[in-house]
Motif scaffolding. Structure first.
Motif, PDB file in Angstrom:
ATOM      1  N   TYR A 114       7.434  -4.544 -29.757  1.00 48.53           N
ATOM      2  CA  TYR A 114       7.488  -5.989 -29.534  1.00 48.53           C
ATOM      3  C   TYR A 114       8.386  -6.179 -28.536  1.00 48.53           C
ATOM      4  CZ  TYR A 114       5.125  -6.468 -34.115  1.00 48.53           C
ATOM      5  OH  TYR A 114       4.240  -6.477 -34.983  1.00 48.53           O
ATOM      6  N   ALA A 115       9.328  -5.480 -28.328  1.00 47.93           N
ATOM      7  CA  ALA A 115      10.457  -5.697 -27.072  1.00 47.93           C
ATOM      8  C   ALA A 115      11.259  -4.383 -26.658  1.00 47.93           C
ATOM      9  CB  ALA A 115      11.661  -6.488 -27.746  1.00 47.93           C
ATOM     10  N   GLY A 134       5.680  -7.961 -26.605  1.00 50.79           N
ATOM     11  CA  GLY A 134       4.681  -8.093 -27.424  1.00 50.79           C
ATOM     12  C   GLY A 134       4.641  -9.370 -28.391  1.00 50.79           C
ATOM     13  N   GLU A 135       3.328  -9.891 -28.872  1.00 48.21           N
ATOM     14  CA  GLU A 135       3.158 -10.966 -29.394  1.00 48.21           C
ATOM     15  C   GLU A 135       3.337 -10.676 -30.792  1.00 48.21           C
ATOM     16  OE1 GLU A 135       1.486 -15.004 -29.763  1.00 48.21           O
ATOM     17  OE2 GLU A 135       1.691 -13.896 -27.996  1.00 48.21           O
ATOM     18  N   SER A 136       4.281 -11.394 -31.775  1.00 49.20           N
ATOM     19  CA  SER A 136       4.672 -11.105 -32.979  1.00 49.20           C
ATOM     20  C   SER A 136       4.982 -12.113 -33.880  1.00 49.20           C
ATOM     21  CB  SER A 136       5.650 -10.050 -33.067  1.00 49.20           C
ATOM     22  OG  SER A 136       7.099 -10.250 -32.670  1.00 49.20           O
ATOM     23  N   GLU A 137       4.779 -12.222 -34.871  1.00 53.61           N
ATOM     24  CA  GLU A 137       5.390 -13.332 -35.846  1.00 53.61           C
ATOM     25  C   GLU A 137       6.925 -13.230 -35.883  1.00 53.61           C
ATOM     26  OE1 GLU A 137       3.341 -13.805 -39.827  1.00 53.61           O
ATOM     27  OE2 GLU A 137       2.853 -11.670 -39.337  1.00 53.61           O
ATOM     28  N   ILE A 138       7.386 -12.080 -35.838  1.00 46.98           N
ATOM     29  CA  ILE A 138       8.936 -12.128 -36.206  1.00 46.98           C
ATOM     30  C   ILE A 138       9.542 -12.635 -35.079  1.00 46.98           C
ATOM     31  CG2 ILE A 138       9.083  -9.611 -35.229  1.00 46.98           C
ATOM     32  CD1 ILE A 138      10.851 -11.277 -38.600  1.00 46.98           C
ATOM     33  N   LEU A 139       9.079 -12.407 -33.695  1.00 52.76           N
ATOM     34  CA  LEU A 139       9.698 -12.759 -32.527  1.00 52.76           C
ATOM     35  C   LEU A 139       9.120 -14.105 -32.091  1.00 52.76           C
ATOM     36  CD1 LEU A 139      10.483  -9.418 -30.862  1.00 52.76           C
ATOM     37  CD2 LEU A 139      11.726 -10.752 -32.131  1.00 52.76           C
ATOM     38  N   VAL A 193      12.433   0.977 -27.389  1.00 48.96           N
ATOM     39  CA  VAL A 193      12.033   0.161 -28.615  1.00 48.96           C
ATOM     40  C   VAL A 193      13.114  -0.769 -29.095  1.00 48.96           C
ATOM     41  CG1 VAL A 193      11.111   0.691 -30.975  1.00 48.96           C
ATOM     42  CG2 VAL A 193      10.542   2.342 -29.119  1.00 48.96           C
ATOM     43  N   GLU A 194      13.189  -1.747 -28.705  1.00 49.38           N
ATOM     44  CA  GLU A 194      14.237  -2.732 -29.172  1.00 49.38           C
ATOM     45  C   GLU A 194      13.750  -3.236 -30.586  1.00 49.38           C
ATOM     46  OE1 GLU A 194      17.307  -3.275 -28.558  1.00 49.38           O
ATOM     47  OE2 GLU A 194      17.449  -2.288 -26.329  1.00 49.38           O
ATOM     48  N   PRO A 216      11.933 -16.830 -25.725  1.00 51.01           N
ATOM     49  CA  PRO A 216      11.264 -16.509 -24.571  1.00 51.01           C
ATOM     50  C   PRO A 216      11.162 -15.130 -24.086  1.00 51.01           C
ATOM     51  CG  PRO A 216      13.711 -16.814 -24.603  1.00 51.01           C
ATOM     52  CD  PRO A 216      13.260 -17.158 -25.888  1.00 51.01           C
ATOM     53  N   GLU A 217      10.856 -14.906 -23.013  1.00 50.97           N
ATOM     54  CA  GLU A 217      10.488 -13.483 -22.496  1.00 50.97           C
ATOM     55  C   GLU A 217      11.501 -12.704 -22.484  1.00 50.97           C
ATOM     56  OE1 GLU A 217       7.908 -13.295 -19.129  1.00 50.97           O
ATOM     57  OE2 GLU A 217       6.487 -14.703 -19.748  1.00 50.97           O
ATOM     58  N   GLN A 218      12.679 -13.117 -22.165  1.00 56.73           N
ATOM     59  CA  GLN A 218      14.058 -12.196 -22.358  1.00 56.73           C
ATOM     60  C   GLN A 218      15.189 -13.017 -23.080  1.00 56.73           C
ATOM     61  OE1 GLN A 218      15.120 -11.136 -18.267  1.00 56.73           O
ATOM     62  NE2 GLN A 218      16.181  -9.440 -18.943  1.00 56.73           N
ATOM     63  N   ILE A 219      16.055 -11.941 -23.687  1.00 56.12           N
ATOM     64  CA  ILE A 219      17.061 -12.937 -24.353  1.00 56.12           C
ATOM     65  C   ILE A 219      17.994 -11.753 -24.327  1.00 56.12           C
ATOM     66  CG2 ILE A 219      15.781 -14.075 -26.215  1.00 56.12           C
ATOM     67  CD1 ILE A 219      16.113 -11.844 -28.108  1.00 56.12           C
ATOM     68  N   HIS A 220      19.368 -12.321 -24.663  1.00 56.39           N
ATOM     69  CA  HIS A 220      20.636 -11.398 -24.636  1.00 56.39           C
ATOM     70  C   HIS A 220      20.913 -11.241 -25.958  1.00 56.39           C
ATOM     71  CE1 HIS A 220      24.128  -9.558 -22.688  1.00 56.39           C
ATOM     72  NE2 HIS A 220      24.669 -10.177 -23.560  1.00 56.39           N
ATOM     73  N   VAL A 221      21.356  -9.783 -26.410  1.00 56.71           N
ATOM     74  CA  VAL A 221      21.626  -9.807 -27.724  1.00 56.71           C
ATOM     75  C   VAL A 221      22.884  -8.587 -27.777  1.00 56.71           C
ATOM     76  CG1 VAL A 221      19.129  -9.953 -28.668  1.00 56.71           C
ATOM     77  CG2 VAL A 221      19.990  -7.612 -28.015  1.00 56.71           C
ATOM     78  N   TRP A 222      23.559  -8.519 -29.062  1.00 52.57           N
ATOM     79  CA  TRP A 222      24.350  -7.444 -29.187  1.00 52.57           C
ATOM     80  C   TRP A 222      23.929  -6.490 -30.102  1.00 52.57           C
ATOM     81  CZ3 TRP A 222      29.622  -6.998 -27.792  1.00 52.57           C
ATOM     82  CH2 TRP A 222      29.931  -7.821 -26.797  1.00 52.57           C
TER      83      TRP A 222
END
Length: 184
Positions: A138-139, A106-111, A146-147, A115-121
């Protein structure tokens, strides 16, 4: 300039959030989640609801959502936002803490800028099961629908992952985006 408040919800990473912002030269202060809402409203320009062990120990956090200030919820902070606004949180199917590939949908100010894909913990012991009315997802990831979610109109956002840890890809960008939202 008034600081961004990091609300300490008794989680092990709240001090890392505070330090990360300080190291990024963002004016920041940590406050306990028992701070009266009127003190929070008068003392800061934005609120980060940090992580913690349980919704039962979230103090006054739900009340902070009604102050008209920008809010970013991280992990438990996301869950506080979801439940306070009428959504639901429940046990995650994968639990535990570790690396996850997140797809930003999803398009958002916060993100913005990711890029379209990121690696997170992230910890997925609990996660958002029902998104509140007026919020947009949004992710998501393969293990969690619901990330990240938010209400751009209310300037309230939340992420399941921990942007403050070094294992999360470009966590600083999330904090820079939030700082920009706090300046608007």
């Amino acid at each position: 300039m008034r600081p961004i408040f990091v609300v300490n919800n008794h989680g092990q990473f709240n001090h890392l959030i505070h330090r990360k912002l300080r190291d990024m030269e963002i004016e920041v202060a940590m406050v306990p989640n028992t701070t009266p809402p009127e003190e929070v409203a008068a003392g800061c320009r934005g609120i980060i609801l940090g992580g913690g062990p349980s919704l039962e120990r979230a103090g006054n956090c739900a009340e902070y959502l009604d102050l008209g200030l920008p809010v970013l919820g991280i992990c438990l902070g996301l869950h506080i936002i979801a439940t306070a606004r009428g959504g639901a949180v429940g046990p995650g199917s994968h639990g535990g803490y570790g690396g996850v590939s997140v797809e930003i949908t999803g398009e958002s100010e916060i993100l913005g800028g990711y890029p379209e894909q990121i690696h997170v913990w992230a910890s997925h012991a609990d996660e958002v099961k029902e998104v509140p009315a007026g919020f947009t997802v949004y992710a998501h990831s393969d293990i969690c629908p619901v990330e990240a979610m938010g209400s751009a109109e209310d300037r309230i956002f939340g992420v399941q992952w921990h942007p403050e840890v070094s294992h999360t890809e470009d966590g600083d960008l999330l904090f820079r985006n939030f700082e920009r939202i706090c300046e608007e």
